[in-house]
Design an enzyme around this catalytic site. Structure first.
Site, PDB file in Angstrom:
ATOM      1  N   SER A   1      -2.983  -6.859  -3.525  1.00 58.50           N
ATOM      2  CA  SER A   1      -3.161  -5.458  -3.918  1.00 58.50           C
ATOM      3  C   SER A   1      -1.821  -4.754  -3.882  1.00 58.50           C
ATOM      4  O   SER A   1      -0.832  -5.286  -3.387  1.00 58.50           O
ATOM      5  CB  SER A   1      -4.101  -4.775  -2.946  1.00 58.50           C
ATOM      6  N   LYS A   2      -1.808  -3.543  -4.374  1.00 56.66           N
ATOM      7  CA  LYS A   2      -0.591  -2.728  -4.366  1.00 56.66           C
ATOM      8  C   LYS A   2       0.007  -2.626  -2.970  1.00 56.66           C
ATOM      9  O   LYS A   2       1.212  -2.577  -2.790  1.00 56.66           O
ATOM     10  CB  LYS A   2      -0.919  -1.316  -4.857  1.00 56.66           C
TER      11      LYS A   2
END
Ligand code: GLU
Length: 467
Positions: free
Chosen positions: A243-244
């Site tokens: 994920s980011k």
């Protein structure tokens, strides 16, 4: 040559995520290693999820990574159009065929756009005719068998089997006439004669439903290659879904951070595959040579920035001086000889965005603590520093061909004359012109880049600290 045909089928819903790029790469590698064709298909039938510019990002990413497709939008091919929104009529036609073959039915319920089941599958042919004649809005649903099981063998995940009773009558055509992914991917893979469907394992559990569609149509089921999950490593070392939060995860983010497309591709190839040898650095064409489906594993792979950075450093070293200078340009915002700079940076960076901080001292002499001059290992001390600097200035003032070799030769001679270790002189001079403990390049390389005038000014200023 074989009839192998693979496709990369992204939905233009945002950035090119690492998982997407891995699918593109594996599709490319599988078709190319088997002498087949690689096809690009844009899956844009879900209007709500489209993002402006996302399609262009797909084209740009494939271009800058060298994953060139044999058929696709703008390139064309025998099986186009390759953009699903331009194929609406095709899906409608095939949904009617499927209804006629008993594999699907019209659903006229109010809650038609969700997947809850209803009684429409039991409507008589006449009732359906009437509703259609009344222009009642509808969706088309897949008619799942109620009994038995459906199975297939995935080349990576092996035998997959599901109970049909657990399969819902999923929507194939939505009320706006657009197909769902679930329908369009099957129709297109068949019509585009895709031999190997290569995609993320999130599609593994839905694949039996697609196979039931192939069966209802009487079509041949393609070979499936589902790819393992990609996990992300958090800064604290824990592993979670990519994920980011775990850093940049889109191709563009990585490029902007200073990773080379060829290094990203090299690294991503290893997210689920490994070669038979222990070679780690590959160009795209070397990957094509080496790639084999047999070496794709099913256990999740971990996206590790440290490893990516190492791979990047190796690819940076392989760049020609000219390409390096070209790439480095945008990280250098002052006037300096880029070719000379490139020589000292190329073997020392693992990411281009490290450059500004590394070379800030070249633009302007930083303030620094004169204690930095004192170094036990290089035998510099309060007594010899001022003398070394003074003598160095004398020697350097006389040099007219200001280049690394000449500068080195003269400073080595000076250290001999002074009965000092070469390193004592080099250390003192380097600190005096950089003010930094660690610099890319040694004293004479930095002298050359700074030029005679600036170098002498810096040396004189530093000498003043000792007077
Ligand atoms: N459009 C789907 C996606 O972007 C493609 C999945 C597939 O390759 O079948 O995830």
């Amino acid at each position: 040559m074989c009839n192998c045909r693979t496709r990369f089928a992204p939905s233009p819903t945002g950035y090119m995520h690492i998982g997407n790029l891995r699918s593109a790469l594996y599709n490319y590698l599988i078709s190319k290693s088997l002498g087949g064709k690689f096809i690009l298909r844009i899956e844009d039938t879900d209007n709500k999820r489209q993002i402006k510019g996302a399609e262009q990002i797909i084209y740009d990413t494939l271009e800058s990574t060298g994953l060139s497709y044999d058929e696709g939008p703008s390139v064309g091919g025998d099986f186009g159009p390759y953009i699903q929104s331009e194929r609406k009529d095709i899906y409608l036609k095939y949904s009617k065929i499927l209804v006629d073959r008993g594999g699907a039915y019209y659903c006229f319920c109010k809650k038609k756009d969700d997947n809850s089941s209803c009684n429409c599958r039991n409507l008589s042919a006449e009732e359906v005719e009437n509703f259609l004649a009344d222009r009642k809005s509808y969706v088309v649903r897949q008619k799942m068998p109620k009994e038995g099981s459906t199975s297939f063998d995935d080349l990576v995940f092996g035998h997959i089997e599901v109970e049909n009773s657990g399969l819902e009558d999923q929507i194939l055509i939505k009320s706006d006439g657009m197909p769902t992914y679930n329908f369009a991917n099957v129709v297109d893979d068949h019509l585009m004669q895709i031999s190997h469907v290569v995609r993320g394992c999130e599609y593994l559990s839905a694949t039996p439903k697609y196979n039931l569609l192939y069966e209802s149509f009487g079509w041949e089921i393609p070979t499936y290659v589902h790819l393992p999950l990609i996990m992300g490593k958090n800064p604290d070392g824990t592993v979670t879904k990519l994920s980011k939060r775990a850093g940049a995860v889109s191709f563009l983010d990585l490029v902007n951070e200073g990773y080379l497309p060829e290094a990203i591709i090299n690294y991503i190839a290893f997210l689920g595959w490994c070669p038979s040898s222990n070679k780690e650095i590959f160009s795209l064409s070397e990957l094509v040579e080496e790639f084999s489906i047999d070496n794709i594993g099913k256990s999740p792979s971990i996206f590790d920035y440290e490893k990516l950075q190492w791979v990047n450093a190796q690819h940076i070293k392989l760049l020609s001086d000219e390409s390096f200078a070209n790439m480095a340009k945008k990280y250098v915002n002052f006037d300096v000889d880029l070719n000379k700079l490139s020589k000292i940076l190329k073997s020392r960076i693992s990411k281009f965005d490290q450059i500004p901080e590394m070379i800030d001292f070249l633009r302007e002499m930083p303030k620094f603590d004169k204690e930095l001059f004192l170094n036990k290992k290089n035998k510099t001390n309060e007594e010899n520093i001022p003398i070394i600097l003074e003598k160095s200035i004398e020697v350097l003032e006389k040099i007219s061909d200001w280049n690394n070799d000449k500068l080195f030769e003269r400073l080595v001679k000076l250290s001999d004359d002074m009965n000092l270790k070469k390193n004592s002189v080099m250390w003192a001079v380097r600190i005096a012109i950089s003010g930094k403990h660690v610099t890319p390049g040694g004293a004479t390389e930095i002298l050359e880049i700074l030029g005679k005038e600036e170098s002498l000014e810096r040396l004189n200023n530093s000498l003043k600290l000792w007077k």
